[in-house]
Design a protein around this motif. Structure first.
Motif, short mmCIF file in Angstrom:
data_model
loop_
_atom_site.label_atom_id
_atom_site.label_comp_id
_atom_site.label_asym_id
_atom_site.label_seq_id
_atom_site.Cartn_x
_atom_site.Cartn_y
_atom_site.Cartn_z
N LYS A 119 0.86 -1.19 0.00
CA LYS A 119 0.00 0.00 0.00
C LYS A 119 0.89 1.23 0.00
CE LYS A 119 -3.51 2.52 2.68
NZ LYS A 119 -4.29 2.63 3.93
N SER A 174 -3.38 -4.72 11.48
CA SER A 174 -2.65 -4.99 10.24
C SER A 174 -1.23 -5.44 10.57
CB SER A 174 -2.54 -3.72 9.41
OG SER A 174 -3.71 -3.50 8.69
N GLN A 175 -0.77 -6.44 9.86
CA GLN A 175 0.59 -6.91 10.08
C GLN A 175 1.53 -6.22 9.10
OE1 GLN A 175 0.39 -11.19 9.71
NE2 GLN A 175 -0.94 -11.39 11.51
N MET A 199 2.11 -5.43 3.74
CA MET A 199 1.30 -5.98 4.84
C MET A 199 0.56 -7.23 4.42
SD MET A 199 -1.54 -2.99 4.98
CE MET A 199 -2.67 -2.73 3.66
N ASN A 200 -0.14 -7.83 5.38
CA ASN A 200 -0.88 -9.05 5.11
C ASN A 200 -2.15 -8.77 4.32
OD1 ASN A 200 -1.94 -7.66 7.38
ND2 ASN A 200 -2.98 -9.50 8.11
N ASN A 201 -2.44 -9.63 3.38
CA ASN A 201 -3.76 -9.60 2.77
C ASN A 201 -4.66 -10.42 3.68
OD1 ASN A 201 -6.02 -9.68 1.24
ND2 ASN A 201 -5.12 -10.77 -0.50
N LEU A 202 -5.69 -9.81 4.21
CA LEU A 202 -6.56 -10.53 5.14
C LEU A 202 -7.34 -11.64 4.45
CD1 LEU A 202 -7.96 -7.64 7.31
CD2 LEU A 202 -6.64 -9.59 8.12
N TYR A 209 -9.67 4.02 11.58
CA TYR A 209 -9.45 2.63 11.21
C TYR A 209 -10.79 1.91 11.10
CZ TYR A 209 -9.62 2.78 16.34
OH TYR A 209 -9.96 3.06 17.63
N GLY A 263 -9.88 -8.24 10.29
CA GLY A 263 -8.76 -7.56 10.93
C GLY A 263 -9.01 -6.06 10.94
N ILE A 296 -7.91 -2.54 9.91
CA ILE A 296 -7.05 -1.97 8.85
C ILE A 296 -7.05 -0.45 8.87
CG2 ILE A 296 -7.41 -3.97 7.33
CD1 ILE A 296 -9.24 -1.85 5.67
N ASP A 297 -6.18 0.09 8.09
CA ASP A 297 -6.05 1.54 7.91
C ASP A 297 -5.77 2.23 9.25
OD1 ASP A 297 -5.95 3.82 6.41
OD2 ASP A 297 -8.11 4.04 6.10
#
Ligand code: ATP
Ligand code: CA
Ligand code: CA
Length: 431
Positions: free
Chosen positions: A126, A156-157, A177-180, A256, A367, A369-370
């Motif tokens: 991102k 978010s990881q 980052m991880n795609n959830l 978030y 999760g 995010i943002d």
């Protein structure tokens, strides 16, 4: 606004940027991985390293297709974070750089960020604003400590923070980052929930043709949906959310959301939907014709073998990736990302349960995010003018403390089993 994922190949306008991002990641990550592991020091959190790439190569960097500058931030911290999140070092590099193909989601939010998915769909790049970048560096230690103490965090990881710049171009900051959402399962509905109602409605017209739109709070409420977790799961989920939100409040973060992808086990996977998985990430998008072959499929045996071969090739041609991380591993292992987070154990997600803890009909991929928006001046101004016309409880830009409380309250209130929700409905009707 129509947003469709597109494959970033040589003909794509952002090909050079994407290529440079991946080349920089490949070089810097393998450079750090090649060293003996060690404990972090305070200096690791502030560290930044600048590299110049050019077509001839120099004593520090290998030759690249284009001239560009690359900055790597806190490489040791992110190496440790990747380990904490259970990533295989070689897998990370292969996912991100094999064939140098990403797919671009354009800019789904109003922030102007771009999203890119790795070819195998596991990782998201991102692009972030300079302010978010500076902020992440500032809070990195708090984030790091939180993640160490909370192996089941829903936040978010973050796996990497970098900057790329082409000659005469602007500086582009980005996080990995991880795609959830899973590469191998269809997501039948996606929601982005904040606990606010103002502006939290996705136009429902034409939704049937666009099952992949990201819906919001009002759409969720209108459908009377719940996160169907039995008592045990609900407790674990709410407690973890509370811990995570507490950190966000402490760091004055807001805006978030809880991203929720729902996989309906009864619908299962439609083979022909599989190739369109990319459209899951069409947050603001309107109905669009499906784009076949956008990537995001379960890799076949052949692909796995090819991947392993690529990896071997990569190790041969590039010094850094140390052998002990890749030797004695079957392609399947290299491919499988270890998920040690409690909320990602059910095939990458968290399965619904009934009141008696019997497994439910859905798997949730979720999760927070943002989470890099600091409650800064802009938000305060927004708060002031929105505050003139709206009830505070409904404004999304309220101070972080209240934002977090409202978030927890909302998400907790919609976390209940199907049975409990039905009971409440009949009780309400009786009154
Ligand atoms: P804005 O600030 O306007 O909300 P943004 O550019 O900061 O937008 P995000 O809110 O981070 O964007 O994400 C936008 C959408 O992208 C999400 O609603 C979701 O559909 C998708 N997305 C973001 N992060 C992830 C993730 N980790 N996994 C899967 N999908 C994601
Ligand atoms: Ca957002
Ligand atoms: Ca944002």
């Amino acid at each position: 606004r129509v947003v469709v994922g597109t494959k970033v190949d040589q003909n794509h306008v952002n090909w050079v940027t994407a290529y440079n991002m991946l080349t920089g990641i490949r070089f810097t990550v393998s450079r750090t991985n090649a060293k003996m592991d060690r404990e972090l020091t305070d200096a690791d959190f502030d560290a930044k390293h600048k590299f110049s790439f050019d077509i001839t190569g120099n004593e520090l960097t290998p030759s690249a297709k284009y001239d560009f500058k690359f900055k790597d931030y806190a490489p040791w911290v992110f190496r440790h974070l990747r380990t904490t999140f259970g990533l295989d070092p070689a897998d990370y590099l292969v996912s991100l750089t094999s064939k140098y193909i990403l797919s671009e989601l354009g800019s789904p939010g109003k922030s102007g960020s771009f999203f890119y998915f790795s070819r195998d769909y596991k990782y998201i790049i991102k692009t972030i604003h300079h302010g978010e970048h500076k902020f992440l560096r500032k809070i990195l230690k708090d984030y790091y400590n939180h993640v160490q103490e909370n192996p089941n965090t829903l936040l978010s990881q973050f796996y990497g923070l970098h900057r790329v710049k082409i000659p005469y171009g602007r500086k582009i900051h980005f996080v990995v980052m991880n795609n959830l959402f899973p590469p191998h399962r269809d997501i039948h509905r996606t929601f982005d929930l904040k606990g606010s109602t103002i502006g939290r409605d996705f136009k429902e017209e034409g939704l049937d043709e666009n099952p992949r739109a990201t819906l919001k709070d009002l759409n969720w409420l209108r459908r009377g949906l719940h996160l169907e977790f039995g008592p045990g799961k609900k407790k674990a989920f709410v407690e973890q959310m509370q811990k995570d939100v507490k950190l966000l409040q402490k760091l004055h973060i807001m805006d978030y959301s809880m991203l929720i992808g729902i996989h309906d086990l009864e619908k299962g996977n439609e083979e022909n939907l599989r190739d369109k998985t990319l459209q899951v990430f069409q947050p603001g998008g309107e109905a669009e014709d499906p784009q076949p072959n956008m990537l995001a499929r379960t890799p076949s045996k052949l692909e796995s073998a090819r991947k392993a071969k690529e990896l071997r090739q990569m190790i041969k041609t590039q010094k850094p990736v140390p052998m002990e991380q890749t030797a004695n591993k079957m392609p399947d292992e290299l491919q499988g990302q270890k998920k040690n987070n409690f909320f990602y154990v059910d095939d990458g997600g968290f399965r619904a349960t009934h009141e008696d803890d019997a497994p439910g009909e859905e798997i949730y991929y979720l999760g927070i995010i943002d989470c890099l928006t600091h409650y800064n001046l802009i938000k305060r101004i927004e708060h002031r003018w929105k505050g003139l016309t709206n009830e505070e409880s409904q404004i999304s830009a309220i101070p972080p403390e209240r934002y977090g409380d409202r978030f927890i309250k909302f998400i907790s209130s919609v976390t209940k089993t199907r049975e409990a929700a039905e009971r409440e409905k009949t009780e309400d009707a009786a009154h």
